[in-house]
Write a protein that holds these residues in place. Structure first.
Motif, PDB file in Angstrom:
ATOM      1  N   LEU A 285      -6.830  11.353   6.423  1.00 35.73           N
ATOM      2  CA  LEU A 285      -6.661  11.920   7.875  1.00 35.73           C
ATOM      3  C   LEU A 285      -7.204  13.332   7.913  1.00 35.73           C
ATOM      4  O   LEU A 285      -7.939  13.669   8.920  1.00 35.73           O
ATOM      5  N   GLU A 286      -7.500  14.001   6.848  1.00 39.37           N
ATOM      6  CA  GLU A 286      -7.860  15.337   6.889  1.00 39.37           C
ATOM      7  C   GLU A 286      -9.464  15.169   7.186  1.00 39.37           C
ATOM      8  O   GLU A 286     -10.195  16.097   8.172  1.00 39.37           O
ATOM      9  N   ALA A 287     -10.048  14.135   6.742  1.00 41.21           N
ATOM     10  CA  ALA A 287     -11.734  13.823   6.892  1.00 41.21           C
ATOM     11  C   ALA A 287     -11.701  13.169   8.316  1.00 41.21           C
ATOM     12  O   ALA A 287     -12.957  12.734   8.669  1.00 41.21           O
ATOM     13  N   GLY A 288     -10.937  13.205   9.195  1.00 43.30           N
ATOM     14  CA  GLY A 288     -11.185  12.895  10.538  1.00 43.30           C
ATOM     15  C   GLY A 288     -10.634  11.197  10.831  1.00 43.30           C
ATOM     16  O   GLY A 288     -10.984  10.709  11.882  1.00 43.30           O
ATOM     17  N   ALA A 289     -10.181  10.466   9.533  1.00 42.03           N
ATOM     18  CA  ALA A 289     -10.045   8.937   9.924  1.00 42.03           C
ATOM     19  C   ALA A 289      -8.811   8.483  10.572  1.00 42.03           C
ATOM     20  O   ALA A 289      -7.810   9.509  10.509  1.00 42.03           O
ATOM     21  N   THR A 290      -8.577   7.551  10.905  1.00 40.37           N
ATOM     22  CA  THR A 290      -7.262   6.943  11.323  1.00 40.37           C
ATOM     23  C   THR A 290      -6.906   6.068  10.653  1.00 40.37           C
ATOM     24  O   THR A 290      -7.635   5.114   9.796  1.00 40.37           O
ATOM     25  N   ILE A 291      -5.673   5.609  10.660  1.00 47.09           N
ATOM     26  CA  ILE A 291      -5.014   4.633   9.448  1.00 47.09           C
ATOM     27  C   ILE A 291      -4.021   3.811  10.217  1.00 47.09           C
ATOM     28  O   ILE A 291      -3.077   4.286  10.818  1.00 47.09           O
ATOM     29  N   THR A 292      -4.040   2.496   9.798  1.00 48.56           N
ATOM     30  CA  THR A 292      -3.032   1.476   9.662  1.00 48.56           C
ATOM     31  C   THR A 292      -2.500   1.053   8.659  1.00 48.56           C
ATOM     32  O   THR A 292      -3.418   0.429   7.730  1.00 48.56           O
ATOM     33  N   ALA A 293      -1.255   1.221   8.342  1.00 47.60           N
ATOM     34  CA  ALA A 293      -0.845   0.782   6.889  1.00 47.60           C
ATOM     35  C   ALA A 293       0.205  -0.432   6.938  1.00 47.60           C
ATOM     36  O   ALA A 293       0.828  -0.419   7.866  1.00 47.60           O
ATOM     37  N   PHE A 294       0.297  -1.255   5.957  1.00 46.10           N
ATOM     38  CA  PHE A 294       1.149  -2.082   5.554  1.00 46.10           C
ATOM     39  C   PHE A 294       1.813  -2.102   4.500  1.00 46.10           C
ATOM     40  O   PHE A 294       1.290  -1.876   3.351  1.00 46.10           O
ATOM     41  N   ASP A 295       2.989  -1.920   4.196  1.00 44.45           N
ATOM     42  CA  ASP A 295       4.046  -2.291   2.860  1.00 44.45           C
ATOM     43  C   ASP A 295       5.136  -3.224   3.249  1.00 44.45           C
ATOM     44  O   ASP A 295       5.861  -3.020   4.096  1.00 44.45           O
TER      45      ASP A 295
ATOM     46  N   ILE B 169       0.180   8.226  10.978  1.00 38.78           N
ATOM     47  CA  ILE B 169      -0.607   6.874  11.027  1.00 38.78           C
ATOM     48  C   ILE B 169       0.228   5.767  11.586  1.00 38.78           C
ATOM     49  O   ILE B 169       1.253   6.065  11.936  1.00 38.78           O
ATOM     50  N   ARG B 170      -0.447   4.594  11.816  1.00 40.65           N
ATOM     51  CA  ARG B 170       0.150   3.487  12.462  1.00 40.65           C
ATOM     52  C   ARG B 170       0.752   2.770  11.318  1.00 40.65           C
ATOM     53  O   ARG B 170       0.159   2.570  10.274  1.00 40.65           O
ATOM     54  N   TYR B 171       1.788   1.813  11.616  1.00 43.06           N
ATOM     55  CA  TYR B 171       2.492   0.948  10.845  1.00 43.06           C
ATOM     56  C   TYR B 171       2.248  -0.493  11.300  1.00 43.06           C
ATOM     57  O   TYR B 171       2.720  -0.786  12.322  1.00 43.06           O
ATOM     58  N   ALA B 172       1.968  -1.533  10.442  1.00 40.52           N
ATOM     59  CA  ALA B 172       1.619  -2.779  10.875  1.00 40.52           C
ATOM     60  C   ALA B 172       2.676  -3.529  10.389  1.00 40.52           C
ATOM     61  O   ALA B 172       3.342  -3.312   9.337  1.00 40.52           O
ATOM     62  N   GLU B 173       3.174  -4.752  11.056  1.00 40.43           N
ATOM     63  CA  GLU B 173       4.172  -5.274  10.371  1.00 40.43           C
ATOM     64  C   GLU B 173       3.706  -6.617   9.686  1.00 40.43           C
ATOM     65  O   GLU B 173       4.591  -7.265   9.151  1.00 40.43           O
ATOM     66  N   SER B 174       2.233  -6.829   9.419  1.00 39.00           N
ATOM     67  CA  SER B 174       2.132  -7.749   8.519  1.00 39.00           C
ATOM     68  C   SER B 174       0.568  -7.327   8.071  1.00 39.00           C
ATOM     69  O   SER B 174      -0.060  -6.264   8.634  1.00 39.00           O
ATOM     70  N   SER B 175       0.268  -7.930   6.896  1.00 40.23           N
ATOM     71  CA  SER B 175      -0.919  -7.427   6.273  1.00 40.23           C
ATOM     72  C   SER B 175      -2.218  -7.499   7.187  1.00 40.23           C
ATOM     73  O   SER B 175      -3.169  -6.681   7.193  1.00 40.23           O
TER      74      SER B 175
ATOM     75  N   LEU C 109      -6.868  -1.104  -0.669  1.00 36.01           N
ATOM     76  CA  LEU C 109      -5.524  -1.654  -1.263  1.00 36.01           C
ATOM     77  C   LEU C 109      -5.019  -0.330  -2.412  1.00 36.01           C
ATOM     78  O   LEU C 109      -5.664  -0.103  -3.428  1.00 36.01           O
ATOM     79  N   VAL C 110      -3.892  -0.116  -2.085  1.00 34.77           N
ATOM     80  CA  VAL C 110      -3.121   0.818  -3.075  1.00 34.77           C
ATOM     81  C   VAL C 110      -1.907   0.294  -4.074  1.00 34.77           C
ATOM     82  O   VAL C 110      -1.893   0.838  -5.085  1.00 34.77           O
ATOM     83  N   THR C 111      -1.069  -0.577  -3.587  1.00 34.27           N
ATOM     84  CA  THR C 111       0.013  -1.028  -4.113  1.00 34.27           C
ATOM     85  C   THR C 111      -0.432  -2.560  -4.472  1.00 34.27           C
ATOM     86  O   THR C 111      -0.268  -3.139  -3.400  1.00 34.27           O
ATOM     87  N   GLU C 112      -0.146  -3.067  -5.504  1.00 35.71           N
ATOM     88  CA  GLU C 112      -0.513  -4.197  -5.972  1.00 35.71           C
ATOM     89  C   GLU C 112       0.643  -5.208  -5.624  1.00 35.71           C
ATOM     90  O   GLU C 112       1.075  -6.056  -6.583  1.00 35.71           O
ATOM     91  N   TRP C 113       1.469  -5.276  -4.509  1.00 34.43           N
ATOM     92  CA  TRP C 113       2.475  -6.398  -4.205  1.00 34.43           C
ATOM     93  C   TRP C 113       1.781  -7.736  -4.375  1.00 34.43           C
ATOM     94  O   TRP C 113       0.604  -7.902  -3.957  1.00 34.43           O
ATOM     95  N   ASN C 114       2.594  -8.651  -4.688  1.00 30.39           N
ATOM     96  CA  ASN C 114       2.111  -9.887  -5.148  1.00 30.39           C
ATOM     97  C   ASN C 114       1.270 -10.678  -3.846  1.00 30.39           C
ATOM     98  O   ASN C 114       0.563 -11.576  -3.970  1.00 30.39           O
ATOM     99  N   GLU C 115       2.104 -10.519  -2.663  1.00 31.72           N
ATOM    100  CA  GLU C 115       1.424 -11.325  -1.464  1.00 31.72           C
ATOM    101  C   GLU C 115       0.070 -10.868  -1.236  1.00 31.72           C
ATOM    102  O   GLU C 115      -0.713 -11.657  -0.748  1.00 31.72           O
ATOM    103  N   PHE C 116      -0.566  -9.729  -1.932  1.00 33.82           N
ATOM    104  CA  PHE C 116      -1.822  -9.408  -1.572  1.00 33.82           C
ATOM    105  C   PHE C 116      -2.875 -10.196  -2.662  1.00 33.82           C
ATOM    106  O   PHE C 116      -3.933 -10.429  -2.109  1.00 33.82           O
ATOM    107  N   ARG C 117      -2.202 -10.630  -3.568  1.00 39.82           N
ATOM    108  CA  ARG C 117      -3.117 -11.073  -4.543  1.00 39.82           C
ATOM    109  C   ARG C 117      -3.319 -12.575  -4.081  1.00 39.82           C
ATOM    110  O   ARG C 117      -4.415 -13.175  -4.534  1.00 39.82           O
TER     111      ARG C 117
END
Ligand code: NAD
Length: 434
Positions: A341-351, A367-373, A385-393
């Motif tokens: 964010l500090e570098a001027g980017a925008t983000i949508t995250a999903f967890d 940031i924006r939050y998504a309902e699905s990956s 990818l920051v957290t290794e949830w099984n569904e991402f594998r």
């Protein structure tokens, strides 16, 4: 046995629920009245696999109750567990204000012999501080026990019901016998109950967390060296972990450890050592490596985009500090997101579980939050990818490629096979791999 659990957080709620499972009567107390109201209404305030079902069953049968009336809870119990938070103070030392506040309440409400159990992670000497505080308010007899908790969020119930060992620190035979009776159902498979002095029990918890954190920081340092020399940290990991003296657990390179325990406990141990005149060289290095590791993904993103992140949009998969929890405390995702964010980017995250917690206490509407990956991927210049949830594998990587604006992946947990990703047309970056 009648048990009061004071502090109904990740630890208190799991510990209380598991003690009910072995036939005890448990009352859980918290100063957070909203949390208690939700629990009384059948709502479980944290995500922990299997917990909701166990709480539901035991509250229906009346063996597990919740209250904000600490007096009632203490007076009805023979064993009082202190399971409140011990957050880091400004200098890194463990802040004991909640523990001491509970000790005061216990002293004020003593009505006969009780065992007071420190379940919170507390520095050496805290059992004595708790004893002194209680003695200021009562002449009743009591014993203080240090009983550190080793459960892992995400597998907390399994860990508590089937511990590798139970550590009991006390100089009282009476208290030791009561604790052994309480824990005997959990160690039927022959796992030991280790009884020791309180200082050693308190120190055991810090030594365990520092050792585990050391393994992680060690592998992250190996990852940096692997990248520099063109080796693959995953191959190196298998190469060393198959040595039975080393073993497999806690040897994954990644984006650094987070959560409510390792960072604060490593810092508190450093503080205790320095306070007692010892310079903790290894523990200090563990903390420094971890701090630097949380920046590694951002540096890779910056390098790929030639230092120009302004106007770029990123999909982040995973916000929690690790899978199977909604805990965001000291999560590497927050460090990365702040830098982007500090570098001027925008983000949508999903967890899958931590979105509400992220929104409420850590990232708000920055940031924006998504309902699905897949929703998070739309219009993104890259996936991080920051957290290794099984569904991402098990994701369809061709669909990921076709949904992203550009086929770029920064894999902070090395969950995707690099060659397969590159064959599918991705610019793929892992940690400590070619
Ligand atoms: P938490 O923040 O989730 O829960 C602590 C609870 O204590 C909160 O609900 C808070 O409202 C309550 N509280 C604070 N002051 C109180 C008071 N005076 N009376 C009653 N309730 C009060 O914390 P946690 O993660 O459950 O950790 C608790 C302790 O256990 C810490 O010392 C932690 O280091 C240790 N521990 C945590 C884990 C883990 O995985 N979370 C594992 C092992 C040990």
């Amino acid at each position: 046995m009648k048990i009061a659990i004071i502090g109904t957080g990740y630890v208190g709620l799991v510990v209380g629920t598991c003690f009910v499972e072995t036939g005890n009567q448990v009352i859980c107390v918290d100063v957070d009245e909203d949390k208690i109201r939700r629990l009384q209404d059948g709502e479980v305030p944290i995500y922990e696999p299997g917990l909701e079902e166990l709480i539901g069953r035991n509250t229906e049968e009346g063996r597990l109750t919740f209250t904000s009336d600490i007096r009632d809870a203490i007076q009805g119990a023979k064993v009082c567990f202190i399971a409140v938070g011990t957050p880091p103070g400004e200098d890194g030392s463990a802040d004991l204000k909640h523990v001491i506040a509970v000790a005061k309440s216990i002293g004020e409400n003593m009505n006969g012999y009780k065992v007071i159990v420190n379940k919170s992670t507390v520095p050496v000497g805290t059992a004595q501080k708790v004893r002194t505080e209680i003695e200021r308010y009562t002449d009743e007899r009591f014993d203080v026990v240090s009983n550190p908790e080793f459960l892992k969020e995400g597998a907390a119930i399994e860990d508590f019901l089937k511990p590798d060992r139970v550590v009991i620190g006390t100089d009282s035979e009476r208290a030791a016998l009561i604790m052994q009776e309480l824990y005997s159902p959990f160690v039927r498979t022959g796992k030991p109950i280790l009884t020791m002095d309180t200082a050693s029990a308190e120190m055991t918890k810090y030594a365990a967390n520092a050792m585990l954190a050391t393994r992680i920081s060690f592998m992250n340092e190996m990852a940096q060296i692997c990248e520099a020399i063109g080796a693959d940290v995953n191959e190196v990991r298998k190469g060393i972990a198959t040595d039975s003296r080393i073993g497999f657990p806690f040897l994954f390179a990644g984006v650094g450890y987070g959560g409510s325990c390792f960072p604060k406990d490593v810092r508190a141990l450093m503080h205790t050592a320095i306070e007692h005149g010892h310079e903790p060289l290894i523990v200090k290095a563990v903390e420094e490596v971890n701090h630097a590791q949380k920046e590694v993904l951002f540096q890779k993103v910056q390098k790929h985009f030639g230092g120009e992140l302004s106007g770029k949009h990123f999909a982040i998969w995973g916000l929690a500090f690790k899978p199977q929890t909604d805990d965001m405390r000291e999560a590497p995702s927050v460090v990365l997101i702040n830098s982007l964010l500090e570098a001027g980017a925008t983000i949508t995250a999903f967890d899958p579980e931590a979105t509400e917690e992220a929104k409420k206490n850590h990232l708000g509407d920055r940031i924006r939050y998504a309902e699905s990956s897949f929703e998070a991927l739309r219009d993104a210049d890259a996936l991080v990818l920051v957290t290794e949830w099984n569904e991402f594998r098990h994701i369809d990587i061709e669909e990921v490629r076709d949904t992203l604006k550009q086929p770029v992946i920064f894999d902070g947990r090395n969950i995707f096979p690099p060659q397969r990703m590159r064959d599918a047309g991705f610019a793929y970056y892992g940690i400590g791999i070619r």
